[in-house]
Write an enzyme that holds these catalytic residues in place. Structure first.
Site, PDB file in Angstrom:
ATOM      1  N   ASP A  47     -29.669 -73.728 -38.795  1.00 24.82           N
ATOM      2  CA  ASP A  47     -29.856 -73.743 -37.336  1.00 24.82           C
ATOM      3  C   ASP A  47     -28.532 -73.926 -36.590  1.00 24.82           C
ATOM      4  OD1 ASP A  47     -29.522 -76.827 -36.978  1.00 24.82           O
ATOM      5  OD2 ASP A  47     -31.018 -76.602 -38.547  1.00 24.82           O
ATOM      6  N   GLY A 107     -26.537 -72.928 -52.103  1.00 24.76           N
ATOM      7  CA  GLY A 107     -25.512 -73.973 -52.046  1.00 24.76           C
ATOM      8  C   GLY A 107     -25.033 -74.396 -53.424  1.00 24.76           C
ATOM      9  N   ASP A 129     -27.547 -80.669 -45.473  1.00 23.68           N
ATOM     10  CA  ASP A 129     -28.509 -80.614 -44.361  1.00 23.68           C
ATOM     11  C   ASP A 129     -29.733 -79.849 -44.835  1.00 23.68           C
ATOM     12  OD1 ASP A 129     -29.766 -80.459 -41.948  1.00 23.68           O
ATOM     13  OD2 ASP A 129     -28.171 -79.383 -40.911  1.00 23.68           O
ATOM     14  N   SER A 130     -30.505 -80.485 -45.712  1.00 27.03           N
ATOM     15  CA  SER A 130     -31.561 -79.761 -46.423  1.00 27.03           C
ATOM     16  C   SER A 130     -32.936 -80.046 -45.849  1.00 27.03           C
ATOM     17  CB  SER A 130     -31.555 -80.192 -47.890  1.00 27.03           C
ATOM     18  OG  SER A 130     -32.115 -81.489 -48.003  1.00 27.03           O
ATOM     19  N   THR A 131     -33.914 -79.318 -46.379  1.00 31.15           N
ATOM     20  CA  THR A 131     -35.318 -79.629 -46.108  1.00 31.15           C
ATOM     21  C   THR A 131     -35.775 -80.705 -47.090  1.00 31.15           C
ATOM     22  OG1 THR A 131     -36.039 -77.915 -47.625  1.00 31.15           O
ATOM     23  CG2 THR A 131     -35.748 -77.265 -45.348  1.00 31.15           C
ATOM     24  N   GLN A 168     -39.061 -68.635 -47.724  1.00 28.69           N
ATOM     25  CA  GLN A 168     -39.977 -69.554 -47.059  1.00 28.69           C
ATOM     26  C   GLN A 168     -40.590 -68.933 -45.806  1.00 28.69           C
ATOM     27  OE1 GLN A 168     -37.172 -72.773 -46.530  1.00 28.69           O
ATOM     28  NE2 GLN A 168     -35.656 -71.373 -45.667  1.00 28.69           N
TER      29      GLN A 168
HETATM   30  N1  AG3 Z   1     -33.606 -80.998 -42.019  1.00 26.75           N
HETATM   31  C1  AG3 Z   1     -34.962 -81.367 -42.186  1.00 26.75           C
HETATM   32  C2  AG3 Z   1     -35.303 -82.734 -42.544  1.00 26.75           C
HETATM   33  C3  AG3 Z   1     -36.671 -82.825 -43.140  1.00 26.75           C
HETATM   34  C4  AG3 Z   1     -37.800 -82.943 -42.171  1.00 26.75           C
HETATM   35  N2  AG3 Z   1     -39.005 -83.192 -42.897  1.00 26.75           N
HETATM   36  C5  AG3 Z   1     -40.235 -83.048 -42.413  1.00 26.75           C
HETATM   37  N3  AG3 Z   1     -40.469 -82.711 -41.195  1.00 26.75           N
HETATM   38  N4  AG3 Z   1     -41.256 -83.261 -43.225  1.00 26.75           N
HETATM   39  C6  AG3 Z   1     -33.402 -80.504 -40.719  1.00 26.75           C
HETATM   40  C7  AG3 Z   1     -32.377 -79.488 -40.564  1.00 26.75           C
HETATM   41  C8  AG3 Z   1     -31.702 -79.659 -39.250  1.00 26.75           C
HETATM   42  N5  AG3 Z   1     -30.439 -79.034 -39.194  1.00 26.75           N
END
Ligand code: AG3
Length: 281
Positions: A86, A140, A157-159, A31
């Site tokens: 992170d 994962g 803790d995903s996107t 990415q």
């Molecule tokens: N996880 C991201 C949540 C998704 C946010 N979506 C967005 N901005 N369209 C965050 C990881 C933090 N550890």
């Protein structure tokens, strides 16, 4: 010079933050990663242009992905985080003295590396110095396939469900999570915005209910995410997040949490009608 970054939340709506400079911009195998210095929200990390964290409001997300599960389970000792490169989630887990081991399985090593370098307030427990933390740079799904009956809690803790995270919203993945958990294990996964992502929620919660006997949604206020109203899925084999919650243990936790507290734990599970409708069985 005027530098503004916009994440579009729909075709016609977005959030725009004023930035002073770019700290990193690069592409990994998976990415596009950007870290910007913003005026109001401190440093901000973007993956494929989507806001993942800002220094100012990350406490909400990381408190809420972590503490509801760790205070519902009576004695969590082994915790797995999938994604979360992170380090913010690991930081919160480490506040629980009873946790003996937290494993971080993040697919993208560049996210870990740049977080350690540029987001030290989040990555403070993943820099290799804490013996209770183990890092795996791995997919994962591949990782949990190799683990059975091991974890008390798994935090996803995903996107968003696009790009590398798509598989983390599917029934097959939840079956692997179920198997990787001990007999009284709990999974929590970030579950998008009830306001904008009704369709994603419908399918995600439907998939979870095929696998786990207890599935509940709870919410948190995260200003830089789409609509500001965000949610988490709580999926459990045995413990219910409201009925089995030990309020006194959470109240006497002995460490500071800027968002989470023992009353909010209960309040977060009380949903507005439209959110309930998204996940109605
Ligand atoms: N996880 C991201 C949540 C998704 C946010 N979506 C967005 N901005 N369209 C965050 C990881 C933090 N550890």
């Amino acid at each position: 010079m005027d530098l503004w970054y916009t994440e579009k939340h729909s075709e016609n709506v977005g959030i725009t933050l004023k930035a002073t400079r770019s700290l990193f911009s690069g592409k990994s195998e998976f990415q596009q990663l950007d870290i910007l210095e913003t005026v109001e929200y401190g440093r901000m990390m973007l993956l494929d242009g989507l806001v993942m964290v800002t220094e100012r409001d990350e406490f909400v997300y990381h408190d809420m992905i972590t503490h509801p599960a760790l205070f519902t389970h009576p004695a969590p000792k082994k915790v797995l985080v999938i994604g979360g490169g992170d380090g913010g989630t690991i930081r919160e887990i480490m506040k629980h003295p009873g946790v003996e081991l937290a494993v971080l399985c993040e697919i993208d090593g560049l996210v870990i590396e740049k977080s350690i370098e540029l987001l030290p307030s989040m990555a403070c427990e993943i820099d290799g110095r804490n013996p209770r933390v183990k890092l795996h740079v791995d997919d994962g799904i591949a990782y949990i396939r190799e683990h059975r009956d091991q974890f008390d809690v798994i935090l996803v803790d995903s996107t968003d469900p696009i790009g590398p995270a798509v598989g983390l919203f599917e029934e097959d993945f939840y079956r692997l999570v179920f198997a990787a958990l001990k007999e009284d294990g709990i999974m929590v996964a970030q579950s998008e915005s009830p306001f904008y992502h009704a369709e994603i929620q419908k399918s995600m919660y439907g998939n979870l209910r095929q696998v786990f006997p207890i599935v509940e949604m709870y919410q948190a206020f995260i200003p830089t995410y789409p609509s500001g109203l965000w949610s988490f899925a709580f999926a459990s084999k045995k413990y219910h997040p409201v009925r089995d919650f030990d309020r006194a243990r959470a109240k006497n936790r002995g460490f500071y949490t800027k968002y989470y507290n023992e009353e909010l734990h209960l309040g977060a599970f009380m949903l507005p009608t439209f959110a309930r409708e998204n996940i109605a069985g």
